[in-house]
Each structure stands twice: as C-alpha cells, then as structure tokens.
Design a protein around this motif. Sequence first.
Motif, PDB file in Angstrom:
ATOM      1  N   THR A   1      31.223 -25.241  10.979  1.00 29.64           N
ATOM      2  CA  THR A   1      32.331 -24.638  11.811  1.00 29.64           C
ATOM      3  C   THR A   1      32.009 -23.376  12.251  1.00 29.64           C
ATOM      4  O   THR A   1      32.616 -23.182  12.740  1.00 29.64           O
ATOM      5  CB  THR A   1      33.276 -25.292  12.238  1.00 29.64           C
ATOM      6  OG1 THR A   1      33.759 -25.088  10.855  1.00 29.64           O
ATOM      7  CG2 THR A   1      33.928 -27.086  11.412  1.00 29.64           C
ATOM      8  N   GLY A   2      31.346 -23.083  11.511  1.00 32.11           N
ATOM      9  CA  GLY A   2      31.200 -21.435  11.309  1.00 32.11           C
ATOM     10  C   GLY A   2      30.528 -20.871  10.055  1.00 32.11           C
ATOM     11  O   GLY A   2      30.613 -21.737   9.516  1.00 32.11           O
TER      12      GLY A   2
ATOM     13  N   SER B   1      28.770 -23.135   7.198  1.00 33.09           N
ATOM     14  CA  SER B   1      29.513 -24.283   7.702  1.00 33.09           C
ATOM     15  C   SER B   1      28.956 -24.691   8.952  1.00 33.09           C
ATOM     16  O   SER B   1      28.504 -23.923   9.316  1.00 33.09           O
ATOM     17  CB  SER B   1      30.728 -24.694   7.070  1.00 33.09           C
ATOM     18  OG  SER B   1      31.706 -24.409   7.806  1.00 33.09           O
TER      19      SER B   1
ATOM     20  N   ASP C   1      30.838 -17.903   6.840  1.00 36.53           N
ATOM     21  CA  ASP C   1      32.269 -16.961   6.407  1.00 36.53           C
ATOM     22  C   ASP C   1      33.640 -17.373   6.820  1.00 36.53           C
ATOM     23  O   ASP C   1      34.082 -16.329   6.848  1.00 36.53           O
ATOM     24  CB  ASP C   1      31.531 -16.135   6.144  1.00 36.53           C
ATOM     25  CG  ASP C   1      30.162 -14.885   5.510  1.00 36.53           C
ATOM     26  OD1 ASP C   1      30.140 -15.487   4.332  1.00 36.53           O
ATOM     27  OD2 ASP C   1      29.795 -14.420   6.107  1.00 36.53           O
ATOM     28  N   GLU C   2      33.587 -18.610   6.901  1.00 39.22           N
ATOM     29  CA  GLU C   2      35.148 -18.616   7.327  1.00 39.22           C
ATOM     30  C   GLU C   2      35.959 -18.574   6.978  1.00 39.22           C
ATOM     31  O   GLU C   2      37.291 -18.639   6.663  1.00 39.22           O
ATOM     32  CB  GLU C   2      35.281 -20.076   8.524  1.00 39.22           C
ATOM     33  CG  GLU C   2      34.440 -20.642   9.419  1.00 39.22           C
ATOM     34  CD  GLU C   2      34.742 -21.819  10.226  1.00 39.22           C
ATOM     35  OE1 GLU C   2      34.457 -21.992  11.651  1.00 39.22           O
ATOM     36  OE2 GLU C   2      34.504 -23.233   9.455  1.00 39.22           O
TER      37      GLU C   2
ATOM     38  N   ASP D   1      38.111  -9.344   8.764  1.00 35.82           N
ATOM     39  CA  ASP D   1      38.372 -10.817   8.356  1.00 35.82           C
ATOM     40  C   ASP D   1      37.351 -11.678   8.728  1.00 35.82           C
ATOM     41  O   ASP D   1      36.607 -12.643   8.869  1.00 35.82           O
ATOM     42  CB  ASP D   1      39.551 -11.669   8.663  1.00 35.82           C
ATOM     43  CG  ASP D   1      39.714 -11.573  10.647  1.00 35.82           C
ATOM     44  OD1 ASP D   1      38.273  -9.982  10.927  1.00 35.82           O
ATOM     45  OD2 ASP D   1      39.905 -11.365  11.158  1.00 35.82           O
ATOM     46  N   GLN D   2      35.948 -10.927   9.261  1.00 33.78           N
ATOM     47  CA  GLN D   2      34.195 -11.521   9.272  1.00 33.78           C
ATOM     48  C   GLN D   2      33.505 -10.625   9.519  1.00 33.78           C
ATOM     49  O   GLN D   2      34.077  -8.737   8.683  1.00 33.78           O
ATOM     50  CB  GLN D   2      34.950 -12.433  10.930  1.00 33.78           C
ATOM     51  CG  GLN D   2      34.746 -11.028  11.299  1.00 33.78           C
ATOM     52  CD  GLN D   2      35.171 -11.117  12.794  1.00 33.78           C
ATOM     53  OE1 GLN D   2      34.362 -12.415  13.828  1.00 33.78           O
ATOM     54  NE2 GLN D   2      36.415 -10.281  13.849  1.00 33.78           N
TER      55      GLN D   2
END
Length: 280
Positions: free
Chosen positions: A247-248, A245, A250-251, A119-120
């Motif tokens: 906020t991070g 982005s 590849d969110e 997931d990351q």
Amino acid sequence: MEKKQKKQNVLTAVLAIYFICYGFRVFEYFILRTDKTWVGEAVVHKLTGIVILFAAVGFLRETLADIGLARKGRLRNIGKGLFFGIGVFIIAYAVEIMMAIAGGTFVSLQVYVSTYAVDQNLGHRTEWLFFIICIVGNMVNVFMEEGIFRGLFQKILEKKYSFMCSALIASILFGLWHIVGPIRNYFDGVSGVEGMIANAIMLTVTSALVGFKFALLTKMTGSLYMAMGDHFVNNTIVNILHVVSETGIDEMMFVRITIAQSVSFLLVLICYIRREHKRR
C-alpha cells in the motif's frame, strides 16, 4: 543580586547565539530552500552555524576540548554511538516489518536516498552522488547541532546552572529549533493551521526529548562523539533504508522512529540513573 545578574548574562549569551543561528535557519528554509533543490539538504545555515560555533568558542576563550570535542577517544565514542543507534533501529525496523507481515502487506526493504519530511519520505535517488550528499550533509548537521546545543550551550549554561537545568534549557531550545518546517508547510499551503500546530508540537516534544538523551550521553562519556554517532544514525537511516509494502513506502515510519527513540531514551536514562546511583 550579582548571582542573578550573572545568570541573566549566561542566558542572554545563549539566546543571542541561538537567535543568530535561527535567523540563518529561517532564511534558508524560506528564501534559499536548499532542501527543495537537488542537494536535498538544508546545509547552508548548518555550515554558518559551525562558523558561529568556532567564533563563539574563541570569543569565550574556550577550546574545542572544553565543549566536548577533544581528540582522545574520538573514534571509540563515535563507534559506540553508531553501534547504539544501529542497534535500536534494528529493533524498530524489525517491529515495523513484523507488523506489515502480520497485515499481509510487506514487500521488501529498499535502499535509496530520500528527503525526510515530518511524516513521510520524498524522492527516490539511487545514484552514488546522492548517497554521498546525504552522508556528508548529515555529518555537517550533526557536528553543528551537537557542537552548538550539547557543546557550546551546555558549557555556557553550566557556568551558573546545574547540569540538569542546563540540559533542560538547551533541549527546549533544540525542540523549538525544529518547528521551522511545519511553519513553512503552512505558508506554502501544504498543511492547514491544525496540521501545522500538531506537527510543531510533535517535533518540539520529540526533538527536546532526543536532545536531552544526547545531553545524558555527553555527560556520561565526557565528550560529544557518542551523541554525534547516535545522532548521525537517527538522521541518516530513515533517508536510506525504506520499508516497502503493498500500500506504499514507509507508511509506518512514525511508528519506527517512535520505537527507536523510545527504546534508546529509556536505555540511556536507565544507564545514567545507575551511574549516578553508583557515584553516590
């Protein structure tokens, strides 16, 4: 009785090869842990799988052409697979970026090498050596998995089963092939039991569907090469092209992958159904 026995022999042969390959996969993930080193790829069991593939083809008195690896049309079909894979991911990235822009968080696209982790993405390497390792590692991965699951297993199973039944069996095995990561995360304390089960189910279902799509591509083209091209894009692009982005990074990668795989699966399925309808 004889027909049933032959079917059992076919399944036994496939499962024997599968569990041998799986044993090497478990050994690398839990003991060698090559994907956790600077290599960033679990390639040892994939290289071993290629050796097993060639050995099995020879033992069964088949040829590489028999399992979909004929030289004729190789580059053309690889090109089609690359084009198709890139096309659906352009759509997926565009949707992800538009969602980030709508939320006021989009910053940029960045190109660097990372390691996919369910997931990351982990890691941030920009040296050319790591791009080469990523590309070569994924080429090895694609050749082994397509050669084993859509080539060898499909060929063996179709000796006694229909194409659809054979593709279903091989795709289920392909889905289960991907649960090693979540299981290792649980034993390493990275995730709990609930997380392990959720990720294992997600990877099994999505990988099985993707494997079934590759089986349809192989059936329509008569070779493994278009599926290989598409498979290569699927594995490589998420490790190289990243959405940044505020906020991070590849969110919304899961959204991106879901869109790409859903669109490509539906397109391939529609093409296959239309092809079968015309044939009839």
